[in-house]
Design an enzyme around this catalytic site. Structure first.
Site, PDB file in Angstrom:
ATOM      1  N   GLU A   1      20.782   8.550   5.750  1.00 34.52           N
ATOM      2  CA  GLU A   1      19.907   7.906   4.677  1.00 34.52           C
ATOM      3  C   GLU A   1      18.297   8.512   4.655  1.00 34.52           C
ATOM      4  O   GLU A   1      17.693   8.203   3.678  1.00 34.52           O
ATOM      5  CB  GLU A   1      19.783   6.365   5.259  1.00 34.52           C
TER       6      GLU A   1
ATOM      7  N   GLN B   1      29.543   6.119  16.839  1.00 29.90           N
ATOM      8  CA  GLN B   1      30.083   5.937  18.097  1.00 29.90           C
ATOM      9  C   GLN B   1      30.956   4.764  18.112  1.00 29.90           C
ATOM     10  O   GLN B   1      31.989   4.879  18.984  1.00 29.90           O
ATOM     11  CB  GLN B   1      28.904   5.787  19.099  1.00 29.90           C
TER      12      GLN B   1
ATOM     13  N   CYS C   1      25.468   7.070  13.051  1.00 25.67           N
ATOM     14  CA  CYS C   1      25.059   7.366  14.462  1.00 25.67           C
ATOM     15  C   CYS C   1      25.553   6.423  15.499  1.00 25.67           C
ATOM     16  O   CYS C   1      26.872   6.441  15.665  1.00 25.67           O
ATOM     17  CB  CYS C   1      23.288   7.146  14.569  1.00 25.67           C
TER      18      CYS C   1
ATOM     19  N   HIS D   1      21.662  10.894  10.562  1.00 18.81           N
ATOM     20  CA  HIS D   1      21.252   9.570   9.636  1.00 18.81           C
ATOM     21  C   HIS D   1      21.060  10.332   8.248  1.00 18.81           C
ATOM     22  O   HIS D   1      19.905  10.669   7.982  1.00 18.81           O
ATOM     23  CB  HIS D   1      19.749   9.116  10.244  1.00 18.81           C
TER      24      HIS D   1
ATOM     25  N   LYS E   1       0.783  -1.158   0.038  1.00 26.16           N
ATOM     26  CA  LYS E   1      -0.065   0.139  -0.155  1.00 26.16           C
ATOM     27  C   LYS E   1       0.817   1.197   0.071  1.00 26.16           C
ATOM     28  O   LYS E   1       0.404   2.245  -0.812  1.00 26.16           O
ATOM     29  CB  LYS E   1      -0.823   0.065   1.251  1.00 26.16           C
TER      30      LYS E   1
ATOM     31  N   GLY F   1      27.206   3.791  14.514  1.00 27.97           N
ATOM     32  CA  GLY F   1      28.263   3.442  13.673  1.00 27.97           C
ATOM     33  C   GLY F   1      29.278   4.372  13.943  1.00 27.97           C
ATOM     34  O   GLY F   1      30.536   4.234  13.896  1.00 27.97           O
TER      35      GLY F   1
HETATM   36  N1  GLN Z   1      22.142   4.104  20.932  1.00 30.25           N
HETATM   37  C1  GLN Z   1      22.904   5.276  20.289  1.00 30.25           C
HETATM   38  C2  GLN Z   1      22.202   6.531  21.034  1.00 30.25           C
HETATM   39  O1  GLN Z   1      20.993   6.712  21.585  1.00 30.25           O
HETATM   40  C3  GLN Z   1      22.734   5.417  18.940  1.00 30.25           C
HETATM   41  C4  GLN Z   1      21.353   5.657  18.379  1.00 30.25           C
HETATM   42  C5  GLN Z   1      21.330   5.439  16.927  1.00 30.25           C
HETATM   43  O2  GLN Z   1      22.090   4.708  16.237  1.00 30.25           O
HETATM   44  N2  GLN Z   1      20.180   5.771  15.969  1.00 30.25           N
HETATM   45  O3  GLN Z   1      23.009   7.511  21.084  1.00 30.25           O
END
Ligand code: GLN
Length: 549
Positions: free
Chosen positions: A512, A389, A385, A510, A20, A387
């Site tokens: 993406e 970290q 994100c 992000h 949908k 990634g």
């Molecule tokens: N868990 C991590 C945080 O809260 C990364 C969050 C994420 O990758 N969207 O900062």
């Protein structure tokens, strides 16, 4: 909303997962290409206020809008197909509707009255559908997708609301599209229309007569079948539209157009507009169908068994692939397997590595090992994100010699290079309170990030609670980690990269969510370009030399 705003309601029957969201997106795209101003909305019948607290295993990706709403992944399709940035208003759930009505009741808003599903819940739903059309300039068409499958108990208030709306909006101002399944039964060698008949019968029992049927089918529908569906479902034959399975979701609007889908919609809604402009989109689908070569990139994450969990990332690779005339073959790597089987056996021969966002400790060490593998072997790397970290933790451990980690996984870690953001510390509630939505970020002059974006200030969407701990910035920097993107005040790290590597970049946001089929995201485009270079180079040594030049 104007006097002339038209409304399209899309429901689904027989089974779920018929597409949908893609059907709604395709209609949005085709109408937009006809020069009409459109807006898309998704109404989800579940009781969660938003999908933010649901596991990706249950619900797939949580898509984040510019204004920080955590929404259903169909909004990602809407944005990608129409290139319109949607807002909070475009995703409404039963939870939100009930929350609003119950709050109003407590405030005395219905004093003296009995609060009921009809009319109070249905009025709230209708109000939100109409509000969706406001504040967006003159919207010509509001397309509303009702989640779930017709016949579900929880969807009934939504269906009742749109039934009432059709009546209130008057003749020619609204349209019902029902997406249904017309299965081929191999044993009988026959296409069967009965499930569709029953599904439509169910809708008619509650007062909705579909104007148009989109029939999902593996096989083409003969005239005879279309006639039968038309007669039994009370839908004109030309409005019985065949929707065959297609290899790429981006082919769907073109196939539906060939079937006359948008033509019938504009005719029934009495909209005056041009035929849609489809040349660029056709060219894009041609490239998706016949790429010049392939490139293999690994996504190393936690939810790799469920592709829906990384929907926008997968689509971003399709877009970047088209722009570079390649097909990105995604190799799904479970980060826990990296822990058990070793990084080499999971990632050998790969041309690029992406570590996506995520929550929780599972697979973290595998992800950190994958970062190290990418960094040490000059394999193009993009961290998103979580990634980012992981990339920071890996650098702090391997290069700075710190016993580093994130306080998300170990509150007592010796060097919490990733720590809870100040604003997040005393929050008790779980839903809707991360750092969400679009924030500006300044890029460092001369950095890879700045070269990729081609501008100095960008806006990107966030969804996180933890961040790079500023107390460790100096030592990381001294050891060569480049902070190439910072918040305008300089207090939050948004991007990191490495000078000594052909393509090593990570973002706290992000990317993406902002990739579009005809406008690939610079970070994905850069990753794919670097991966192509690596796979073309005869040796990795070679690659390093050519990319430095
Ligand atoms: N868990 C991590 C945080 O809260 C990364 C969050 C994420 O990758 N969207 O900062």
């Amino acid at each position: 909303m104007t006097e002339k705003t038209k409304f399209v309601f899309i429901t689904g029957g027989v089974v779920s997962s018929l597409g949908k969201g893609i059907a709604a997106s395709s209609l949005g795209f085709l109408l937009k290409q006809r020069g009409l101003k459109i807006i898309l909305q998704k109404y989800d019948p579940y009781l969660n206020v938003d999908p933010g607290t649901m596991s990706p295993f249950q619900h797939g990706e949580v898509f984040v809008t510019d204004d920080g709403a955590e929404t259903d992944l169909d909004l990602g399709h809407y944005e990608r197909f129409t290139d319109i940035n949607l807002s909070q208003r475009s995703n409404v759930t039963t939870g939100q509707v009930y929350e609003a009505v119950i709050n109003r009741e407590r405030e005395g808003g219905y004093l003296g009255g009995t609060v009921q599903v009809i009319p109070h819940i249905t009025d709230e739903i209708k109000g939100r559908i109409l509000k969706g059309a406001k504040g967006n300039g003159d919207v010509d068409v509001v397309i509303t997708e009702i989640g779930g499958t017709s016949g579900d108990i929880e969807g009934l208030p939504f269906l009742e609301a749109v039934r009432q709306l059709q009546f209130e909006l008057g003749e020619g101002n609204s349209l019902y599209i029902h997406l249904t399944l017309v299965p081929y039964i191999a044993a009988a060698r026959e296409i069967k229309t009965k499930p569709t008949q029953h599904s439509v019968k169910g809708l008619r029992e509650i007062g909705i007569q579909p104007d148009l049927l989109l029939c999902r089918s593996e096989r083409p529908l003969s005239d005879e079948i279309k006639n039968k569906i038309s007669l039994f479902c009370n839908v004109e034959k030309e409005a019985v539209i065949e929707a065959l399975d297609s290899d790429s979701i981006y082919e769907v609007p073109l196939n539906l157009h060939k079937e006359g889908f948008d033509e019938i919609v504009v005719k029934k809604l009495r909209l005056e507009c041009e035929p849609p402009m489809l040349d660029n989109w056709k060219e894009m689908t041609r490239k998706i169908r016949s790429p010049r070569s392939h490139v293999r990139i690994a996504i190393c994450g936690k939810y790799v068994h469920l592709v829906d969990a990384y929907k926008s990332i997968v689509e971003s690779f399709t877009h970047a692939g088209v722009a570079n005339d390649v097909k990105v073959d995604i190799q799904w790597v479970n980060a826990e397997d990296v822990e058990e089987e070793g990084v080499e056996s999971c990632l050998r021969g790969i041309s690029g590595i992406l570590i996506p966002g995520g929550f929780g400790e599972r697979g973290i060490e595998g992800k950190i090992a994958a970062v190290r593998y990418a960094r040490e072997n000059n394999i193009p790397f993009l961290g998103i994100c979580l990634g980012l970290q992981c990339a920071v933790i890996e650098y702090a451990r391997s290069v700075c010699g710190l016993k580093a980690g994130s306080s998300e996984f170990d509150p007592d870690v010796e060097a919490p290079v990733i720590d809870l953001m100040l604003q997040q510390r005393n929050l008790k509630k779980m839903g809707g309170n991360m750092r969400l939505g679009s924030y500006p970020c300044r890029l460092k002059e001369g950095s890879l990030a700045e070269r990729l974006y081609g501008i100095e200030e960008i806006d990107e969407r966030h969804r996180h609670r933890w961040e790079v701990n500023n107390e460790y910035r100096e030592i990381l920097k001294e050891n060569g980690l480049v902070f190439s993107g910072l918040s305008p005040e300089g207090d939050l790290v948004e991007m990191v990269e490495l000078d000594s590597h052909p393509y090593f970049i990570a973002s706290q946001f992000h990317p993406e969510f902002k990739s579009r089929p005809q406008k690939p995201h610079p970070l994905f485009d850069g990753l794919v370009k670097a991966a192509i270079q690596l796979s073309n180079a005869s040796t990795k040594q070679d690659f390093q030399e050519t990319s430095r030049k």
